[in-house]
Design an enzyme around this catalytic site. Structure first.
Site, PDB file in Angstrom:
ATOM      1  CG  HIS A  83     -95.613-108.064 -96.500  1.00 16.05           C
ATOM      2  ND1 HIS A  83     -95.546-108.730 -97.699  1.00 16.05           N
ATOM      3  CD2 HIS A  83     -96.861-107.538 -96.456  1.00 16.05           C
ATOM      4  CE1 HIS A  83     -96.696-108.626 -98.342  1.00 16.05           C
ATOM      5  NE2 HIS A  83     -97.520-107.900 -97.598  1.00 16.05           N
ATOM      6  CD  GLU A 117     -98.459-103.920-102.036  1.00 16.38           C
ATOM      7  OE1 GLU A 117     -99.215-103.329-101.241  1.00 16.38           O
ATOM      8  OE2 GLU A 117     -98.866-104.736-102.866  1.00 16.38           O
ATOM      9  CD  GLU A 164     -98.423-109.108-102.519  1.00 12.33           C
ATOM     10  OE1 GLU A 164     -99.569-108.601-102.558  1.00 12.33           O
ATOM     11  OE2 GLU A 164     -97.629-108.925-101.587  1.00 12.33           O
TER      12      GLU A 164
HETATM   13  C1  FCB Z   1    -101.173-106.275-101.094  1.00 10.29           C
HETATM   14  C2  FCB Z   1    -100.378-106.760 -99.905  1.00 10.29           C
HETATM   15  C3  FCB Z   1    -100.692-108.171 -99.481  1.00 10.29           C
HETATM   16  C4  FCB Z   1    -102.163-108.496 -99.616  1.00 10.29           C
HETATM   17  C5  FCB Z   1    -102.689-108.085-100.966  1.00 10.29           C
HETATM   18  C6  FCB Z   1    -104.154-108.403-101.173  1.00 10.29           C
HETATM   19  O1  FCB Z   1    -101.270-104.901-101.056  1.00 10.29           O
HETATM   20  O2  FCB Z   1     -98.998-106.681-100.163  1.00 10.29           O
HETATM   21  O3  FCB Z   1    -100.214-108.343 -98.177  1.00 10.29           O
HETATM   22  O4  FCB Z   1    -102.862-107.959 -98.578  1.00 10.29           O
HETATM   23  O5  FCB Z   1    -102.486-106.726-101.166  1.00 10.29           O
END
Ligand code: FCB
Length: 468
Positions: A131, A176, A371
């Protein structure tokens, strides 16, 4: 709500399938702190956050939510909420400080302990290997634009599988990769802060390669029942109008933000239009024979992070940009509607659109929302309550969109709310609060926000009521 009897409960109108995974998510650099403890060395985010002007207020992750020292308390909070799963990430420089060679036992022990506490609490640990906190030494050696980093990552994946494979059954290689490649090496808004269109495309390719190599390593080292996945922040891109130029702008962003990962990972190929669009930047000769087949390692599910949609039109974006090859052709338009504290538009239909698209394009691939959530300017009132009705409304709307996608045949297996705790929100530092648990960063006191209580009820009911 634990006393709720499913047989007599008539208020839950949007019920989720039996076994649906209800989780929360965090990431190492955003919560752990203990930046220089037990052998951890700097990552690119330590360096970046110390570079003046890069992170709001000069904030760093040195202490963050001090989770490294508060694992027991934080797991106890999750147990109270009733989550079935917890998605955390492993800080590479904590377990393999230079990105090479043997692991540090204390670093591994920290994650072993976290996994054990979770299992004792009846919560499934879901580990993400990357991450965004690349060991600084690997960045100094070239970072993600450099091919060797992919091999380093596969080695690190093997170390973690050996260390945690007996207690962690669900794994994600990358979080991501679009942000890592294009915000890190294209626009420079994220660590390591470089601004090179070529660098961002090379990084994207090496992240795909790293994912495939690591997925293979994980499969080889983990028990057969283990799950291997990847998390993408797919962009729900909409053209401002049906004019062919605007539709083409949307196609370009879809290529450089979505299909640049989906095509290699699920089809072992690069999108032809992406190669054409980026011809002024590169001939892609850094892609070697076999790389794309390696990237296409079979996965148990695809993780999707979704916050808001994007609206684009024909035009030009400011340089340096995160849109290699598209910046001369595309401009971003403000999407209508209410906004969160990030100034991101609230639009749950974007999530439904993505899930239905993946239902059609990737039949047979289970989906998990890894997420989703929102930042608002929360504060604890004098009686210690944190009222966050906008977040509750956001979450209700987005979960309802997931439910709609399920009804439309999308194979969604779970939902991880971002985030368990208020934390270090990258370039925004501590100015943005995404948690359902409020953190007072001066005292590290945790307080459940109303949204946390609401989420606990949703989990206990196994679904949503008509209105939040
Ligand atoms: C994503 C990230 C996470 C957080 C959210 C708001 O892009 O993966 O770490 O910052 O956004």
């Amino acid at each position: 709500m634990t006393a709720l009897d499913a047989r007599t409960d008539t208020t839950t109108v949007l019920r989720f399938p039996e076994g649906f995974r209800w989780g929360t998510a965090t990431a190492a650099y955003q919560i752990e702190g203990a930046a220089a403890e037990d052998g951890r060395t700097p990552s690119i985010w330590d360096t970046f956050s110390r570079t003046p002007g890069k992170v709001r207020n000069g904030d760093t992750g040195d202490i963050a939510a001090d989770h490294y020292h508060r694992v027991d308390e934080d797991v106890a909070l999750m147990r109270r909420l009733g989550v079935t799963d917890y998605r955390f990430s492993i800080a590479w420089p904590r377990v393999q400080p230079t990105g090479r060679g043997p692991a540090v036992r204390k670093g591994l022990d920290f994650y072993r302990r976290l996994a054990d506490r979770l299992l004792e609490a009846g919560i499934r640990p879901v580990a993400t290997l990357y991450h965004w906190d690349l060991p600084q030494e690997l960045e100094d050696a070239g970072g993600w634009p450099h091919r060797e980093t992919a091999y380093r990552f596969a080695e690190y994946a093997g170390i973690m599988a050996d260390a945690l494979g007996d207690r962690v059954a669900t794994w994600t290689t990358l979080n991501e990769p679009w942000c890592a490649a294009f915000l890190g090496y294209g626009s420079g808004e994220h660590a390591p802060g470089h601004t090179s269109a070529l660098g961002s495309l090379r990084a994207a390719h090496h992240l795909n390669l790293a994912h495939g190599l690591a997925a293979r390593t994980l499969r080889g080292a983990l028990p057969g029942a283990a799950e291997v996945s990847l998390t993408l922040n797919l962009h729900a891109v909409r053209a401002l109008s049906q004019a062919p130029e605007d539709v083409d702008a949307a196609r370009r962003i879809d290529a450089v933000a979505n299909r640049i990962f989906l095509d290699p990972v699920f089809h072992g190929r690069l999108p032809e239009d992406l190669v054409r669009d980026t011809a002024p930047v590169t001939d892609w000769s850094f892609v070697r024979d076999g790389d794309l087949a390696t990237a296409a390692a079979p996965l148990d599910f695809l993780g999707i992070n979704y916050y808001s949609p994007s609206v684009v039109a024909a035009g030009a974006s400011e340089a340096p940009s995160a849109w290699a090859g598209a910046e001369q052709h595309v401009r971003f338009e403000p999407a209508p509607g209410p906004r969160t504290a990030m100034d991101w538009p609230v639009d749950a239909n974007g999530l439904h659109e993505l899930l239905v698209r993946l239902r059609d394009e990737l039949p047979g691939v289970p989906l998990v929302i890894t997420e989703n959530g929102a930042a608002y300017d929360d504060y604890a009132d004098p009686s210690g309550n944190v009222k966050d009705p906008e977040r509750v409304a956001y979450l209700h709307g987005h979960l309802a969109a997931v439910h709609r996608a399920l009804a439309d045949g999308a194979d969604v297996r779970g939902y991880f709310l971002w985030s368990l705790l208020d934390n270090f929100e990258w370039a925004y530092g501590y100015s943005k609060r995404f948690g359902i648990v409020h953190v007072d960063f001066a005292t590290q006191r945790r307080t459940l926000k109303d949204s946390a209580r609401w989420y606990a009820e949703v989990i206990a009911r196994g679904g949503l009521t008509e209105t939040p």
